[in-house]
Design a protein around this motif. Structure first.
Motif, PDB file in Angstrom:
ATOM      1  N   ALA A 177     -38.335   1.201 -16.799  1.00 26.45           N
ATOM      2  CA  ALA A 177     -39.385   1.414 -15.797  1.00 26.45           C
ATOM      3  C   ALA A 177     -40.755   1.143 -16.411  1.00 26.45           C
ATOM      4  O   ALA A 177     -41.434   2.042 -16.895  1.00 26.45           O
ATOM      5  N   THR A 178     -41.177  -0.104 -16.401  1.00 30.47           N
ATOM      6  CA  THR A 178     -42.428  -0.518 -17.024  1.00 30.47           C
ATOM      7  C   THR A 178     -43.314  -1.268 -16.032  1.00 30.47           C
ATOM      8  O   THR A 178     -42.891  -1.626 -14.937  1.00 30.47           O
ATOM      9  N   ARG A 179     -44.557  -1.492 -16.454  1.00 32.39           N
ATOM     10  CA  ARG A 179     -45.504  -2.260 -15.633  1.00 32.39           C
ATOM     11  C   ARG A 179     -44.961  -3.651 -15.349  1.00 32.39           C
ATOM     12  O   ARG A 179     -45.016  -4.157 -14.224  1.00 32.39           O
ATOM     13  N   GLN A 180     -44.447  -4.293 -16.397  1.00 36.51           N
ATOM     14  CA  GLN A 180     -43.914  -5.645 -16.217  1.00 36.51           C
ATOM     15  C   GLN A 180     -42.751  -5.658 -15.235  1.00 36.51           C
ATOM     16  O   GLN A 180     -42.619  -6.584 -14.426  1.00 36.51           O
ATOM     17  N   ALA A 181     -41.918  -4.629 -15.309  1.00 38.28           N
ATOM     18  CA  ALA A 181     -40.777  -4.565 -14.400  1.00 38.28           C
ATOM     19  C   ALA A 181     -41.240  -4.465 -12.957  1.00 38.28           C
ATOM     20  O   ALA A 181     -40.725  -5.162 -12.068  1.00 38.28           O
ATOM     21  N   LEU A 182     -42.224  -3.627 -12.691  1.00 35.00           N
ATOM     22  CA  LEU A 182     -42.717  -3.467 -11.329  1.00 35.00           C
ATOM     23  C   LEU A 182     -43.321  -4.764 -10.810  1.00 35.00           C
ATOM     24  O   LEU A 182     -43.109  -5.156  -9.652  1.00 35.00           O
ATOM     25  N   GLN A 183     -44.065  -5.469 -11.639  1.00 40.43           N
ATOM     26  CA  GLN A 183     -44.676  -6.729 -11.217  1.00 40.43           C
ATOM     27  C   GLN A 183     -43.626  -7.771 -10.867  1.00 40.43           C
ATOM     28  O   GLN A 183     -43.775  -8.523  -9.897  1.00 40.43           O
ATOM     29  N   GLN A 184     -42.559  -7.832 -11.657  1.00 39.17           N
ATOM     30  CA  GLN A 184     -41.513  -8.818 -11.394  1.00 39.17           C
ATOM     31  C   GLN A 184     -40.671  -8.432 -10.176  1.00 39.17           C
ATOM     32  O   GLN A 184     -40.284  -9.284  -9.376  1.00 39.17           O
ATOM     33  N   ILE A 185     -40.392  -7.137 -10.029  1.00 39.50           N
ATOM     34  CA  ILE A 185     -39.594  -6.677  -8.893  1.00 39.50           C
ATOM     35  C   ILE A 185     -40.285  -7.020  -7.581  1.00 39.50           C
ATOM     36  O   ILE A 185     -39.633  -7.280  -6.565  1.00 39.50           O
ATOM     37  N   ALA A 186     -41.607  -7.001  -7.589  1.00 40.09           N
ATOM     38  CA  ALA A 186     -42.363  -7.284  -6.370  1.00 40.09           C
ATOM     39  C   ALA A 186     -42.068  -8.670  -5.806  1.00 40.09           C
ATOM     40  O   ALA A 186     -42.339  -8.950  -4.637  1.00 40.09           O
ATOM     41  N   LYS A 187     -41.498  -9.544  -6.626  1.00 40.88           N
ATOM     42  CA  LYS A 187     -41.157 -10.894  -6.160  1.00 40.88           C
ATOM     43  C   LYS A 187     -39.871 -10.903  -5.320  1.00 40.88           C
ATOM     44  O   LYS A 187     -39.582 -11.897  -4.661  1.00 40.88           O
TER      45      LYS A 187
END
Length: 302
Positions: free
Chosen positions: A139-149
């Motif tokens: 659960a990281t910032r990068q994960a959230l940004q990529q999941i948004a796609k």
């Protein structure tokens, strides 16, 4: 070709026994069922012969030469595969890439496994996903940004991680979300402004965060909410921001400082409420009168 098929089968078997759960049409597949699939792929004799040579699934992946045959994956995990749950310290990129290509995959859960750029790329390309749950190092910032796609997501759990308020801007790209859990992240509340566009949201979990009263006005417009969980820094001061959520059927207060007067106001504001969860809150049980609310079930730990 047969060697590649056996390599994938070996990898999947050991992962399933140790850390991987797969579900077919929402029914968890058992070890016996997985072995049946392997038998159909003419791989089971190999397992009987080699089982004693490999005791840990990561070693199995290394010895097998990783995952190369997409055809065998399709035979092992046919079209009805809809959910994969992974819990473990290491998630091989090759395995995740193959899983994410299964067309029927709808929900992916990853707990305790750090995710690198290649992991996140594989997930962001899985546009068939409707639900993603990440916990801990995943659960990281990068994960959230990529999941948004993943623009078909309606369910997102990203818990006990390092998400801060600024990272919540990625949620603006996900107006279709119906369930969102941010429990256990380093949130103070300013990032809740990015939730205002989530008009389809029916379930929101903000427990185990540092969100304070003054920021609750940002969720006051989420009038379709049915379920709401709040954390320990909420008090009676924040109650007016919550009174407009009149469709709530479930409310959870975790270690909050809402006292009996505030709790009474909330109960009067939620005519559809049927479950109230109080976990070590400031309100006193002996002063809580639920007689006017016969439809409300109380779950409490004081």
């Amino acid at each position: 070709t047969s060697r590649r098929r056996i390599a994938i089968a070996l990898s999947l078997l050991f992962v399933s026994l140790a850390v991987l759960t797969v579900r077919f049409n929402s029914h968890q597949i058992s070890r016996a069922e997985l072995l049946r699939h392997l038998k159909e792929a003419d791989a089971r004799p190999f397992f009987k012969e080699r089982f004693h040579l490999v005791g840990e699934w990561k070693t199995a992946l290394q010895k097998s030469g990783h995952l190369r045959s997409h055809r065998l994956l399709e035979r092992l995990f046919p079209r009805q595969l809809d959910q994969v749950n992974f819990e473990g310290p290491v998630l091989p990129v090759e395995l995740l890439e193959r899983i994410c290509t299964v067309p029927s995959l709808r929900h992916l859960t990853i707990i305790r496994a750090p995710l690198g750029d290649q992991h996140l790329l594989a997930i962001s390309n899985a546009r068939q996903l409707q639900g993603v749950s990440f916990g801990g190092p995943a659960a990281t910032r990068q994960a959230l940004q990529q999941i948004a796609k993943c623009n078909n997501l309606t369910w997102l759990d990203i818990e006990n991680g390092t998400i801060a308020d600024a990272e919540l801007s990625a949620l603006k790209k996900m107006p279709q979300l119906q369930h969102l859990s941010l429990s256990g992240n380093d949130l103070r509340g300013s990032g809740l402004t990015h939730l205002r566009r989530l008009h389809q949201l029916t379930s929101l979990d903000l427990s185990e965060t540092l969100i304070i009263d003054e920021h609750l006005n940002n969720i006051s417009l989420l009038t379709n909410l049915l379920t709401l969980e709040l954390g320990e820094h909420i008090s009676d001061v924040g109650v007016p921001h919550l009174m407009g959520l009149t469709n709530l059927t479930e409310l959870g207060l975790h270690k909050s400082h809402i006292d009996n007067p505030g709790l009474d106001l909330l109960l009067k504001s939620y005519p559809k409420l049927n479950r109230l969860t109080l976990f070590h809150v400031e309100a006193r049980m002996d002063r809580l009168n639920l007689d006017p609310y016969p439809n409300v079930t109380l779950d409490a730990a004081f």
